[in-house]
Motif scaffolding. Sequence first.
Motif, PDB file in Angstrom:
ATOM      1  N   ILE A  69       0.861  -1.187   0.000  1.00 23.35           N
ATOM      2  CA  ILE A  69       0.000   0.000   0.000  1.00 23.35           C
ATOM      3  C   ILE A  69       0.900   1.240   0.000  1.00 23.35           C
ATOM      4  O   ILE A  69       1.925   1.258   0.674  1.00 23.35           O
ATOM      5  CB  ILE A  69      -0.901  -0.023   1.258  1.00 23.35           C
ATOM      6  N   THR A  70       0.522   2.276  -0.736  1.00 17.54           N
ATOM      7  CA  THR A  70       1.361   3.485  -0.746  1.00 17.54           C
ATOM      8  C   THR A  70       1.053   4.368   0.463  1.00 17.54           C
ATOM      9  O   THR A  70       0.033   4.195   1.134  1.00 17.54           O
ATOM     10  CB  THR A  70       1.115   4.333  -2.011  1.00 17.54           C
ATOM     11  N   GLY A  71       1.952   5.321   0.701  1.00 19.05           N
ATOM     12  CA  GLY A  71       1.771   6.220   1.829  1.00 19.05           C
ATOM     13  C   GLY A  71       0.471   7.008   1.741  1.00 19.05           C
ATOM     14  O   GLY A  71      -0.231   7.176   2.738  1.00 19.05           O
ATOM     15  N   PHE A  72       0.129   7.457   0.534  1.00 19.21           N
ATOM     16  CA  PHE A  72      -1.100   8.231   0.358  1.00 19.21           C
ATOM     17  C   PHE A  72      -2.320   7.370   0.650  1.00 19.21           C
ATOM     18  O   PHE A  72      -3.226   7.761   1.397  1.00 19.21           O
ATOM     19  CB  PHE A  72      -1.173   8.780  -1.069  1.00 19.21           C
ATOM     20  N   GLN A  73      -2.322   6.148   0.072  1.00 22.49           N
ATOM     21  CA  GLN A  73      -3.464   5.247   0.296  1.00 22.49           C
ATOM     22  C   GLN A  73      -3.592   4.905   1.777  1.00 22.49           C
ATOM     23  O   GLN A  73      -4.682   4.918   2.352  1.00 22.49           O
ATOM     24  CB  GLN A  73      -3.267   3.952  -0.508  1.00 22.49           C
ATOM     25  N   ASN A  74      -2.443   4.620   2.402  1.00 15.49           N
ATOM     26  CA  ASN A  74      -2.486   4.259   3.809  1.00 15.49           C
ATOM     27  C   ASN A  74      -2.920   5.437   4.677  1.00 15.49           C
ATOM     28  O   ASN A  74      -3.648   5.269   5.653  1.00 15.49           O
ATOM     29  CB  ASN A  74      -1.111   3.737   4.253  1.00 15.49           C
ATOM     30  N   GLY A  75      -2.490   6.640   4.286  1.00 16.35           N
ATOM     31  CA  GLY A  75      -2.912   7.825   5.031  1.00 16.35           C
ATOM     32  C   GLY A  75      -4.425   7.976   4.977  1.00 16.35           C
ATOM     33  O   GLY A  75      -5.085   8.286   5.971  1.00 16.35           O
ATOM     34  N   MET A  76      -4.980   7.705   3.812  1.00 16.42           N
ATOM     35  CA  MET A  76      -6.429   7.765   3.636  1.00 16.42           C
ATOM     36  C   MET A  76      -7.096   6.681   4.497  1.00 16.42           C
ATOM     37  O   MET A  76      -8.115   6.931   5.142  1.00 16.42           O
ATOM     38  CB  MET A  76      -6.721   7.508   2.157  1.00 16.42           C
ATOM     39  N   ALA A  77      -6.521   5.475   4.508  1.00 14.91           N
ATOM     40  CA  ALA A  77      -7.103   4.384   5.282  1.00 14.91           C
ATOM     41  C   ALA A  77      -7.020   4.660   6.778  1.00 14.91           C
ATOM     42  O   ALA A  77      -7.974   4.413   7.524  1.00 14.91           O
ATOM     43  CB  ALA A  77      -6.404   3.067   4.949  1.00 14.91           C
ATOM     44  N   ILE A  78      -5.884   5.201   7.224  1.00 20.39           N
ATOM     45  CA  ILE A  78      -5.737   5.533   8.649  1.00 20.39           C
ATOM     46  C   ILE A  78      -6.762   6.599   9.024  1.00 20.39           C
ATOM     47  O   ILE A  78      -7.460   6.494  10.031  1.00 20.39           O
ATOM     48  CB  ILE A  78      -4.310   6.038   8.953  1.00 20.39           C
ATOM     49  N   ALA A  79      -6.861   7.622   8.184  1.00 17.65           N
ATOM     50  CA  ALA A  79      -7.846   8.674   8.447  1.00 17.65           C
ATOM     51  C   ALA A  79      -9.241   8.061   8.483  1.00 17.65           C
ATOM     52  O   ALA A  79     -10.063   8.411   9.332  1.00 17.65           O
ATOM     53  CB  ALA A  79      -7.760   9.758   7.376  1.00 17.65           C
ATOM     54  N   GLY A  80      -9.492   7.104   7.581  1.00 18.49           N
ATOM     55  CA  GLY A  80     -10.785   6.433   7.564  1.00 18.49           C
ATOM     56  C   GLY A  80     -11.064   5.678   8.856  1.00 18.49           C
ATOM     57  O   GLY A  80     -12.178   5.708   9.369  1.00 18.49           O
ATOM     58  N   ASP A  81     -10.045   5.009   9.394  1.00 20.53           N
ATOM     59  CA  ASP A  81     -10.211   4.315  10.670  1.00 20.53           C
ATOM     60  C   ASP A  81     -10.612   5.292  11.764  1.00 20.53           C
ATOM     61  O   ASP A  81     -11.334   4.964  12.696  1.00 20.53           O
ATOM     62  CB  ASP A  81      -8.896   3.651  11.087  1.00 20.53           C
ATOM     63  N   TYR A  82     -10.058   6.488  11.663  1.00 20.02           N
ATOM     64  CA  TYR A  82     -10.248   7.475  12.714  1.00 20.02           C
ATOM     65  C   TYR A  82     -11.573   8.230  12.544  1.00 20.02           C
ATOM     66  O   TYR A  82     -12.169   8.654  13.517  1.00 20.02           O
ATOM     67  CB  TYR A  82      -9.080   8.450  12.656  1.00 20.02           C
ATOM     68  N   MET A  83     -11.994   8.404  11.286  1.00 25.82           N
ATOM     69  CA  MET A  83     -13.239   9.126  11.029  1.00 25.82           C
ATOM     70  C   MET A  83     -14.396   8.135  11.079  1.00 25.82           C
ATOM     71  O   MET A  83     -14.978   7.788  10.065  1.00 25.82           O
ATOM     72  CB  MET A  83     -13.186   9.799   9.651  1.00 25.82           C
ATOM     73  N   SER A  84     -14.704   7.665  12.263  1.00 31.21           N
ATOM     74  CA  SER A  84     -15.798   6.705  12.401  1.00 31.21           C
ATOM     75  C   SER A  84     -17.119   7.450  12.344  1.00 31.21           C
ATOM     76  O   SER A  84     -17.161   8.679  12.395  1.00 31.21           O
ATOM     77  CB  SER A  84     -15.662   5.972  13.729  1.00 31.21           C
ATOM     78  N   ALA A  85     -18.210   6.678  12.240  1.00 28.99           N
ATOM     79  CA  ALA A  85     -19.530   7.304  12.262  1.00 28.99           C
ATOM     80  C   ALA A  85     -19.699   8.048  13.577  1.00 28.99           C
ATOM     81  O   ALA A  85     -20.278   9.132  13.626  1.00 28.99           O
ATOM     82  CB  ALA A  85     -20.611   6.244  12.099  1.00 28.99           C
ATOM     83  N   ALA A  86     -19.147   7.459  14.660  1.00 29.30           N
ATOM     84  CA  ALA A  86     -19.267   8.101  15.969  1.00 29.30           C
ATOM     85  C   ALA A  86     -18.577   9.454  15.955  1.00 29.30           C
ATOM     86  O   ALA A  86     -19.093  10.423  16.522  1.00 29.30           O
ATOM     87  CB  ALA A  86     -18.669   7.207  17.046  1.00 29.30           C
ATOM     88  N   SER A  87     -17.419   9.568  15.278  1.00 29.45           N
ATOM     89  CA  SER A  87     -16.762  10.864  15.324  1.00 29.45           C
ATOM     90  C   SER A  87     -17.416  11.836  14.342  1.00 29.45           C
ATOM     91  O   SER A  87     -17.525  13.015  14.629  1.00 29.45           O
ATOM     92  CB  SER A  87     -15.247  10.751  15.132  1.00 29.45           C
TER      93      SER A  87
END
Lengths: 561, 104
Positions: A69-87
């Motif tokens: 996975i590239t840094g950009f894709q992973n950054g998006m995925a990490i952000a996705g993990d953090y941007m939950s429905a709850a947040s």
Amino acid sequence: MQRALTFLILSALTLFASDAIQGEVQKQGLNMSAIVMFFIFVGATLGITYWAAKRTKSAKDFYTAGGGITGFQNGMAIAGDYMSAASFLGISGLVYSKGYDGLIYSIGFLVGWPIILFMIAEPLRNLGKYTFADVASYRLKQGPIRTLAAFGSITTVILYLIAQIVGSGKLIQLLFGLQYEMAVVLVGVLMVLYVTFGGMLATTWVQIVKAFLLLAGATFMAVAVMAHYDFSFGSLFSHATELKDASIMSPGKLVSDPISAISLAIALMFGTAGLPHILMRFFTVSDAKEARKSVFYATGFIGYFYILTFIIGFGAIVMVFQNPQYLDMAKHAVDGKFPILGGNDMAAIHLSHAVGGDFFLGFISAVAFATILAVVSGLTLAGASAISHDLYASVWKKGQVDGMAEMRVSKIATVALGIVAIILGIAFEKQNIAFVVGLAFAIAASANFPILFLSMYWRKLTTRGAVIGGSLGLLTAVVLVILGPSVWGEIVMGLKDKEAVAAAIFPYKYPALFSVTVAFVGIWFFSITDKSESAKAEQEAFEAQFIRSQTGIGAEGASEH
Amino acid sequence: MRKELVEQIKNDPNYQELVAKRSSFSIILTVAMLVVYFAFILTIAFDPKLLGTPLSSDSVTTIGIPIGMGVIVFAFVLTGIYTKRANSEFDDLANKIKNSVKDN
């Protein structure tokens, strides 16, 4: 695989169909565009899963998406993990109800990221393979350290899962008019499908797709709100204060005393750096360079997202608050206040309707559902890895197991976690679970983080110190949450707010300041007093580990295909 | 890693430079982030009214808004500064060390 997909689609169709029949007698009308978009999303993610399943051949593929996975894709995925429905819904709801306090809260969630980059990301990538326990146990005794790390991971994952699943059940019930139990089962089944068949590759791409949709949807809402005010924050804020009052522009009650403020800050910062599903993402990139980029992009996306939620919260004040269309008439009739349908957490959902009509409401509802699915999948994969890689392969089989067997155990663990999540989700439907995410962060900060951090940087750390100190930290966090206002005050004594704080045996909501201190002091004390031969060997092994962590010599690379 | 290799890398001036530069840089940036964040949160804890001061007499926007947004931007900029330097200077040093190990 295909049969499973067909079965799922058919059963999902029946769920909606049966609901559509009852729909007419229910209060919530069905939003057709939401359902159509939901099916498009589920179809696309199952397509991703099918594609990923064909590429997931080895344990490395399963745990780390092959490391490509590239840094950009992973950054998006990490952000996705953090941007939950709850947040998304919670923070915009908090801004909607409390104004500035919502911003304070979201800043706390963000500031952990730079510190993860400066201290954790590179050594983690250079030393680890599949889980953060690889790093913690690098030069220490595999058995005890992995057991503790796995226990910390699984506890964090299950608590987080309960919060997500219960929230999702209620949200889906509200948005799609689907029964709570059905919604929970649907989420559980889909997440198990993504993870067992598609592993980390599917989990990552589902997360990337959803992060993109969520950022796009939130951007549209924020721009629509700002366009109403000619892109002037001044006029947005003055209209909002006219409708509510001036207090929304300044800090309120969120941060009441210095101890709570510091304790919350420590929980969010160190907790983020100890969340197993986030840490695991650093093994999906090829090297330390990409790991750094991941955090850079993730911090950017998350920061941007929090600025959007702030605008969305204020947008909801000016467009949803006091708007008869979204007013909960029954409650309004009782107290004359202006509660919105579904509570404050629905502020962003109502705003999506206010700015984009039924169609956009459907889009945002489907995105909220997608968010839940993506986040629970990442969590489940992290929990399953702790079971298969740490407990089964490393502790039980002492590393004498081939990748295929390990992957099989991982898939069984995924199914088991899915069942546990569904059962707990249904069991906790009517419970007050506000404390579980706080508890998850407290445990991550007090058990996972200190062991991980000290194993990377402190030469004198020994197995005895890590196990005793880490366990003490975990225990302190759990006990203080139970004795604190959210469990003892609210759940045991049935009180609220100030009364709950007064009645609690431990007066602070966030125990991290105390439990993290206990963990560090415990690890320090039981390490320096450890005079055993094995402790000496562990301390001598630090040099080689530190060289690898700094230079990447000997680090795991990306897989060949 | 073999003992001789550990000794060799440990005595490599490139390695010593890398570790020294990176640790001081990481620590400086970490401290910068912590100072800014704790200054923000403790200002709120000790003097909640301060950030509620309006930007100007006829404005409802408080100084807390740009300050809060500023903390978000600051965090992002710090990650950018670190990533830029680490991906060039630090990685160059690490590559030199890797190459010197390969030669032997």
